[in-house]
Motif scaffolding. Structure first.
Motif, mmCIF file in Angstrom:
data_model
loop_
_atom_site.group_PDB
_atom_site.id
_atom_site.type_symbol
_atom_site.label_atom_id
_atom_site.label_comp_id
_atom_site.label_asym_id
_atom_site.label_seq_id
_atom_site.Cartn_x
_atom_site.Cartn_y
_atom_site.Cartn_z
ATOM 1 N N UNK A 14 0.842 -1.200 0.000
ATOM 2 C CA UNK A 14 0.000 0.000 0.000
ATOM 3 C C UNK A 14 0.876 1.249 0.000
ATOM 4 N N UNK A 15 0.674 2.165 -0.950
ATOM 5 C CA UNK A 15 1.439 3.416 -0.920
ATOM 6 C C UNK A 15 1.179 4.171 0.383
ATOM 7 N N UNK A 16 2.217 4.771 0.902
ATOM 8 C CA UNK A 16 2.111 5.502 2.169
ATOM 9 C C UNK A 16 1.541 6.899 1.956
ATOM 10 N N UNK A 17 0.924 7.423 3.003
ATOM 11 C CA UNK A 17 0.374 8.781 2.990
ATOM 12 C C UNK A 17 1.473 9.788 3.308
ATOM 13 N N UNK A 18 1.241 11.032 2.913
ATOM 14 C CA UNK A 18 2.181 12.112 3.225
ATOM 15 C C UNK A 18 2.356 12.212 4.739
ATOM 16 N N UNK A 19 3.592 12.440 5.164
ATOM 17 C CA UNK A 19 3.869 12.703 6.576
ATOM 18 C C UNK A 19 3.583 14.173 6.850
ATOM 19 N N UNK A 20 3.255 14.469 8.089
ATOM 20 C CA UNK A 20 2.914 15.838 8.480
ATOM 21 C C UNK A 20 3.413 16.088 9.897
ATOM 22 N N UNK A 21 3.482 17.366 10.306
ATOM 23 C CA UNK A 21 3.834 17.622 11.704
ATOM 24 C C UNK A 21 2.929 16.792 12.613
ATOM 25 N N UNK A 22 3.527 16.207 13.616
ATOM 26 C CA UNK A 22 2.827 15.267 14.483
ATOM 27 C C UNK A 22 3.298 13.842 14.251
ATOM 28 N N UNK A 23 3.968 13.617 13.108
ATOM 29 C CA UNK A 23 4.492 12.283 12.792
ATOM 30 C C UNK A 23 5.924 12.087 13.295
ATOM 31 N N UNK A 24 6.418 13.031 14.073
ATOM 32 C CA UNK A 24 7.779 12.929 14.575
ATOM 33 C C UNK A 24 7.973 11.732 15.511
ATOM 34 N N UNK A 43 18.668 0.678 6.326
ATOM 35 C CA UNK A 43 17.618 1.649 6.040
ATOM 36 C C UNK A 43 16.255 1.058 6.298
ATOM 37 N N UNK A 44 15.300 1.931 6.608
ATOM 38 C CA UNK A 44 13.927 1.490 6.840
ATOM 39 C C UNK A 44 12.961 2.578 6.422
ATOM 40 N N UNK A 45 11.782 2.147 6.002
ATOM 41 C CA UNK A 45 10.667 3.051 5.746
ATOM 42 C C UNK A 45 9.628 2.808 6.841
ATOM 43 N N UNK A 46 8.818 3.820 7.103
ATOM 44 C CA UNK A 46 7.858 3.731 8.206
ATOM 45 C C UNK A 46 6.884 2.561 8.053
ATOM 46 N N UNK A 47 6.550 2.186 6.813
ATOM 47 C CA UNK A 47 5.618 1.061 6.681
ATOM 48 C C UNK A 47 6.231 -0.247 7.166
ATOM 49 N N UNK A 48 7.546 -0.296 7.281
ATOM 50 C CA UNK A 48 8.204 -1.498 7.797
ATOM 51 C C UNK A 48 7.979 -1.675 9.296
ATOM 52 N N UNK A 49 7.489 -0.618 9.964
ATOM 53 C CA UNK A 49 7.131 -0.743 11.386
ATOM 54 C C UNK A 49 5.621 -0.544 11.571
ATOM 55 N N UNK A 50 4.882 -0.688 10.472
ATOM 56 C CA UNK A 50 3.428 -0.635 10.549
ATOM 57 C C UNK A 50 2.827 0.754 10.488
#
Length: 139
Positions: A14-24, A43-50
Motif C-alpha cells: 500500500x502506498x504511504x500517505x504524506x507525513x505531516x507535523x505530528x508524525x515525529x 535503512x527502513x521506511x515507516x511502513x516497515x514498522x506498521x
C-alpha cells in the motif's frame, strides 16, 4: 520506541500517505527500530514498522554512519542505472533491483523544512529502496 518489523506483503504494497507535523514520534520509533537492527539493516521506511507514512531513515556513511531521517522523500533525478541484488528486513532472501548510482531527492527535514540533496553510491541505493517502500513497491 523499537517496534516489530512488518512482514505483511499486502500492507507493504500500500502506498504511504504524506507525513505531516505530528508524525515525529513515528520517525523516532523508526530510528529506534533501525538502530536496534543496525547489524542487519541499513535503512527502513515507516511502513516497515506498521506506519503508513512517507518517512524513511537510513545509515548515511557520508556523514560518519549517523542515521538520517527524511519526511516525504521524492526522487527527482537519476543517473547511472545498474542492476543489483538487495535484501529487505521485511522479506526473506535477496531480489534483483534496478538502481541508479546518483540520485537527487526533494524531502522535508525533521522541522518540515524543504530540502534538496544529491546522493551517490550505496547511500543512493538505500534511499531508492526505502522510497520504493513508501510507494508500495517491494523488491
Amino acid at each position: 520506541m523499537q517496534r516489530p518489523i512488518m512482514t505483511s506483503r499486502s500492507f507493504l504494497r500500500m502506498p504511504s500517505e504524506e507525513a505531516a507535523p505530528g508524525d515525529e514520534i513515528a520517525a523516532q520509533d523508526l530510528v529506534d527500530t533501525l538502530e536496534a537492527n543496525r547489524s542487519r539493516c541499513v535503512g527502513m521506511a515507516a511502513n516497515m514498522i506498521g506506519v503508513g507514512k512517507r518517512i524513511i531513515a537510513f545509515v548515511d556513511e557520508d556523514f560518519g554512519g549517523r542515521i538520517t531521517v527524511m519526511f516525504n522523500p521524492v526522487i527527482t533525478g537519476t543517473d547511472g542505472a545498474y542492476e543489483t541484488e538487495e535484501g529487505c528486513l521485511s522479506l526473506t532472501g535477496e531480489r534483483r533491483a534496478m538502481r541508479y548510482r546518483r540520485i537527487e531527492v526533494d524531502y522535508q527535514d525533521r522541522r518540515f523544512r524543504a530540502r534538496h540533496a544529491t546522493f551517490t553510491g550505496f547511500t543512493a541505493e538505500i534511499i531508492q529502496h526505502e522510497v520504493d517502500h513508501c510507494n508500495g513497491i517491494i523488491i
